[in-house]
Write a protein that holds these residues in place. Sequence first.
Motif, mmCIF file in Angstrom:
data_model
loop_
_atom_site.group_PDB
_atom_site.id
_atom_site.type_symbol
_atom_site.label_atom_id
_atom_site.label_comp_id
_atom_site.label_asym_id
_atom_site.label_seq_id
_atom_site.Cartn_x
_atom_site.Cartn_y
_atom_site.Cartn_z
ATOM 1 N N THR A 37 -48.051 -54.613 4.130
ATOM 2 C CA THR A 37 -48.302 -54.047 5.458
ATOM 3 C C THR A 37 -47.005 -53.577 6.093
ATOM 4 O O THR A 37 -45.926 -54.073 5.758
ATOM 5 N N ASP A 38 -47.124 -52.619 7.037
ATOM 6 C CA ASP A 38 -45.939 -52.209 7.799
ATOM 7 C C ASP A 38 -45.844 -52.993 9.115
ATOM 8 O O ASP A 38 -44.942 -52.756 9.921
ATOM 9 N N GLN A 39 -46.792 -53.930 9.317
ATOM 10 C CA GLN A 39 -46.796 -54.733 10.536
ATOM 11 C C GLN A 39 -45.980 -56.014 10.349
ATOM 12 O O GLN A 39 -45.688 -56.422 9.225
ATOM 13 N N LYS A 40 -45.657 -56.661 11.462
ATOM 14 C CA LYS A 40 -44.834 -57.869 11.402
ATOM 15 C C LYS A 40 -45.664 -59.061 10.922
ATOM 16 O O LYS A 40 -46.787 -59.279 11.356
ATOM 17 N N GLN A 77 -40.917 -57.553 8.385
ATOM 18 C CA GLN A 77 -41.595 -56.283 8.667
ATOM 19 C C GLN A 77 -41.153 -55.251 7.637
ATOM 20 O O GLN A 77 -39.988 -54.853 7.583
ATOM 21 N N ASP A 79 -41.686 -51.957 7.193
ATOM 22 C CA ASP A 79 -42.127 -50.644 7.699
ATOM 23 C C ASP A 79 -41.196 -49.502 7.286
ATOM 24 O O ASP A 79 -41.443 -48.347 7.627
ATOM 25 N N MET A 210 -54.704 -60.952 7.451
ATOM 26 C CA MET A 210 -54.132 -59.601 7.572
ATOM 27 C C MET A 210 -55.212 -58.516 7.559
ATOM 28 O O MET A 210 -54.908 -57.337 7.721
ATOM 29 N N SER A 229 -55.929 -50.442 4.858
ATOM 30 C CA SER A 229 -54.605 -50.950 5.233
ATOM 31 C C SER A 229 -54.745 -52.370 5.761
ATOM 32 O O SER A 229 -55.832 -52.813 6.135
ATOM 33 N N GLY A 231 -52.875 -55.528 8.332
ATOM 34 C CA GLY A 231 -52.045 -55.719 9.517
ATOM 35 C C GLY A 231 -51.173 -56.956 9.409
ATOM 36 O O GLY A 231 -51.071 -57.581 8.359
ATOM 37 N N GLY A 232 -50.570 -57.329 10.515
ATOM 38 C CA GLY A 232 -49.701 -58.496 10.549
ATOM 39 C C GLY A 232 -50.500 -59.787 10.709
ATOM 40 O O GLY A 232 -51.702 -59.770 10.962
ATOM 41 N N THR A 233 -49.811 -60.912 10.548
ATOM 42 C CA THR A 233 -50.462 -62.215 10.708
ATOM 43 C C THR A 233 -49.404 -63.295 10.873
ATOM 44 O O THR A 233 -48.210 -63.043 10.711
#
Length: 438
Positions: A37-40, A77, A79, A210, A229, A231-233
């Motif tokens: 992921t590109d999220q934190k 991250q 990203d 995620m 896609s 996400g973050g978690t």
Amino acid sequence: MANQAFIVEGNTILNGEIEPQGAKNEALQVLCAVMLTDQKVEIKNVPEILDVEKLISLLRGLGVKIERLSKGHYSFQADDIDLDYLSSDEYQNDAKKIRGSVMLIGPLLARFGKAYLPQPGGDKIGRRRLDTHFIGFQKLGGEFKFDEETNDFYIHADRLKGCYMLMDEISVTGTANVLMGAVLAEGVTTIYNAACEPYVQQLCKMLVGMGAKISGIGSNLLKITGVESLGGTNHRVLPDMIEIGSFIGMAAMTKSDLRIKNAAVKELGNIPSVFQKLGIKLEIENDDIHIPAQELYEISSFIDGSILTIYDSPWPGFTPDLLSIILVVATQARGSVLIHQKMFESRLFFVDKLIDMGAKIILCDPHRATVIGLERKTQLRGISMSSPDIRAGVSLLIAALSANGSSTIHNIQQIDRGYQNIDGRLNALGANIERVDL
């Protein structure tokens, strides 16, 4: 890093409380998953050991933004990833040093369509093939090449496509790797004969957090519906069951009174019961394990009176990582036990050091050793020895703590790969372990 050794004073009795570090094998999986992921992504209870530090260094080289928020607590991250770094000499050299680097292939292939990896290193415990990983990726549509001259792996795919696969072996890292590829694949992937260790369950739970769609968690049949896609978690790594088992064995061998704090007892499977078969008393108190001081422990026999056999097998069987601990603890028990190491052919080769210390062990073949317990009538004696791998290294450390006299253990970077500040933590309980530069 300087070549270091431990000088260990024997006749040690430990006393007090110790808390296990985060699980090494889980940490290596979930750290690779941050690439999906590109999220934190925030991960807590990360063990700060050599293998984890090497993997974090690889991630940083790839461009992952990493922040150490507190001890064992990191944010990641991914990203702005530099895929050219994969072909750099620095990446090639660093990735060879840690076997966990192979689990970067799934996330890189799923998200970026290509991966490139040198033959990874790790413990010298026998042949640990990677076929299961690559066969899985090929079934998902990846094209695979192996350069025999450089020992490099290349794999690419425009978009992985879901499929049914029956894994040819129950591989923890293979399951984790293919799983991470499948979560972003197109369609549905079914993995049968999947490993179901707590490490894989934890990875699944993190991926679901995620946004992944995974069913069958905890079983050997995983069904993954691909998503576009992730996400973050936030995720917390379980306590290390191998370290917990090591401390149980250490307490018994040194006649120590020890409390293991916050041991996540429900996640330990049959580990407590196997130690109890050796006659070791365990008191489960909430989520702690109390091991009372014990003068003598007696190995159980089977119901028909035949010699006890302890062998490794995939979860929920007994983990191979603790067989060397079981073996060393049995050397001072009353009774005999056959240790059968089925999964790796070189893990029992450290027994010659124990024999030099006075243990009664018959190495039947590369996979089996019979231990005839000394019943504490004869104490092991301190010697100079070398650690061949992480788990054998800690087994030798346990033997040295219980021995008569002083021992020197060389090649302790193997121990540092899996155990965080082990000398400092044990010294706080009454051990006398000195780390020296050679």
